[in-house]
Design a protein around this motif. Sequence first.
Motif, short mmCIF file in Angstrom:
data_model
loop_
_atom_site.label_atom_id
_atom_site.label_comp_id
_atom_site.label_asym_id
_atom_site.label_seq_id
_atom_site.Cartn_x
_atom_site.Cartn_y
_atom_site.Cartn_z
N ARG A 173 41.81 -13.02 9.81
CA ARG A 173 43.30 -12.67 8.73
C ARG A 173 42.91 -14.46 7.82
O ARG A 173 43.37 -14.37 6.50
CB ARG A 173 44.67 -13.04 9.62
CG ARG A 173 45.30 -12.77 8.49
CD ARG A 173 46.52 -12.76 9.55
NE ARG A 173 46.66 -13.43 10.66
CZ ARG A 173 47.28 -13.67 11.57
NH1 ARG A 173 46.20 -12.57 12.63
NH2 ARG A 173 46.91 -14.77 13.06
N LEU A 189 40.63 -13.82 5.47
CA LEU A 189 41.38 -13.23 4.42
C LEU A 189 41.79 -13.55 3.91
O LEU A 189 41.20 -12.83 2.04
CB LEU A 189 41.44 -11.77 5.37
CG LEU A 189 40.08 -10.85 5.62
CD1 LEU A 189 40.74 -9.72 6.70
CD2 LEU A 189 39.11 -10.01 4.87
N ARG A 190 42.94 -14.09 3.82
CA ARG A 190 43.50 -15.08 2.65
C ARG A 190 42.47 -15.77 1.67
O ARG A 190 42.85 -15.43 0.75
CB ARG A 190 44.34 -15.72 4.12
CG ARG A 190 45.87 -16.62 3.21
CD ARG A 190 46.69 -16.64 3.96
NE ARG A 190 46.22 -18.21 4.48
CZ ARG A 190 46.68 -18.21 5.80
NH1 ARG A 190 46.89 -16.57 7.10
NH2 ARG A 190 45.70 -18.50 6.97
N SER A 221 36.94 -5.93 -4.44
CA SER A 221 37.22 -5.50 -4.36
C SER A 221 37.34 -5.75 -2.33
O SER A 221 36.61 -6.70 -0.68
CB SER A 221 36.72 -4.24 -3.65
OG SER A 221 35.30 -4.19 -2.79
N GLU A 222 38.36 -5.02 -1.59
CA GLU A 222 39.07 -5.90 -0.13
C GLU A 222 37.95 -5.26 0.51
O GLU A 222 37.55 -5.92 1.59
CB GLU A 222 40.74 -4.60 -0.45
CG GLU A 222 40.55 -5.53 1.29
CD GLU A 222 41.86 -3.47 1.80
OE1 GLU A 222 42.56 -4.27 3.09
OE2 GLU A 222 42.12 -3.32 0.91
N ALA A 223 37.06 -4.19 0.59
CA ALA A 223 35.58 -3.61 1.08
C ALA A 223 35.25 -4.64 1.16
O ALA A 223 34.51 -5.62 2.31
CB ALA A 223 35.56 -2.43 0.90
N ARG A 224 34.62 -5.47 -0.17
CA ARG A 224 33.65 -6.50 0.11
C ARG A 224 34.22 -7.60 0.72
O ARG A 224 33.46 -8.69 1.08
CB ARG A 224 33.34 -6.72 -1.84
CG ARG A 224 32.47 -8.26 -1.56
CD ARG A 224 31.24 -8.02 -0.92
NE ARG A 224 29.75 -9.08 -0.96
CZ ARG A 224 29.29 -9.68 -0.34
NH1 ARG A 224 29.57 -9.07 0.84
NH2 ARG A 224 28.60 -10.65 0.08
N ARG A 225 35.66 -8.28 0.14
CA ARG A 225 36.12 -8.98 1.20
C ARG A 225 35.88 -9.53 2.43
O ARG A 225 35.65 -9.78 3.80
CB ARG A 225 37.61 -9.26 0.40
CG ARG A 225 37.19 -10.08 -0.81
CD ARG A 225 39.08 -10.18 -1.20
NE ARG A 225 39.72 -9.63 -0.93
CZ ARG A 225 40.51 -9.33 -1.46
NH1 ARG A 225 40.05 -8.33 -2.99
NH2 ARG A 225 41.12 -7.48 -1.20
N VAL A 226 36.52 -8.01 3.17
CA VAL A 226 36.54 -7.80 4.63
C VAL A 226 34.58 -7.90 5.08
O VAL A 226 34.44 -8.80 5.81
CB VAL A 226 37.07 -6.36 4.47
CG1 VAL A 226 36.08 -6.01 6.27
CG2 VAL A 226 38.09 -5.90 4.80
N MET A 245 40.95 -14.22 -0.38
CA MET A 245 42.02 -13.17 -1.77
C MET A 245 42.18 -13.78 -2.48
O MET A 245 42.47 -13.80 -3.85
CB MET A 245 43.17 -12.41 -1.01
CG MET A 245 43.98 -11.62 -2.33
SD MET A 245 43.14 -10.30 -2.26
CE MET A 245 44.90 -10.25 -4.20
N PRO A 262 39.93 -12.96 -6.19
CA PRO A 262 40.70 -11.26 -5.54
C PRO A 262 40.27 -10.04 -6.47
O PRO A 262 40.82 -9.94 -5.68
CB PRO A 262 42.42 -12.32 -6.89
CG PRO A 262 41.88 -13.43 -7.35
CD PRO A 262 40.83 -13.69 -6.62
#
Length: 302
Positions: A62, A65-66, A76-81, A69, A73
Amino acid sequence: MSVPEPKDDPHAQPVRRLGDYLSNVLIVGVIKLALALPYGARVRFFGWLVQRVIGPVAGYRRRALRNLMMIWPELSEARRVEIAEHCLNNVGRSFIENYSAADFPKRMAANTLQGEGVAALEQAVENHRPVILVSGHFGNYEATRAALVARGYDIGGLYRDMKNPYFNAHYVKTMEAFGGPVFPQGRKGTAGFVRHLKSGGQLVLLFDQHVLFAPVLDFMGEPARTALSAAELALRYNALLIPFYGIRQADGLSFETVLEAPVPHSDPTTMTQALNDSLAARVKDKPEQWFWVHRRWRADED
């Protein structure tokens, strides 16, 4: 992780000690299980364990990911994950590599040192000039220290004591096993650290964690409190200041061991910003290898 107790609670210390003891028993058990495996399986297992179990449960996923972000920002969310998952895997691999006191240094002994800093280091040692080798929590910095120790360099290190004293006892032994003296942060440790430096020795420092009330410098486009101590020591003792990295390779087990060109002497802020910029460039190139799990950009009151 145990919850801090009020200072005036007479039961606080015994409860905390028990919690630390039990946590350490569990950690040691898992480490021993991993060390019983063949080297490759051991490293892959611990990478999986931190990525899939410890990281999510402890909140590291978590936090990573924060941080991602905040810094990127636009991804993509998928790339950050994806970056966060690989980051946790690298953290796990690095941890058990550093506990593999026989296997890991032996593997790193065969590594070729690369970069402009190699010749500079050799010249400094020949001239009995002290050297401060600086890195961040990227890849596995111990890979480069092990490669240097295997070549006869007397690489000392400064470490921060872990909050759990039972864990700290064997954690320190893993660092000592790589060769070269290690010194705890604090007055006693700093005295030994300085003596080693003044004698013409080489020292390793990690500089990429939040330090309370340290100057605010730029890191990855955001303000981050960054200790100036490496640059200040370099100036005070006329030491060479060399950024270095142990960069994990695609097989997940081998490393590129790199010493960059020395940072020119100027003033502590300028030199430390150069270190931040060096690490930021490495993170942008291979973001999965930096420890995004740290509170690098936290406020002093956090």
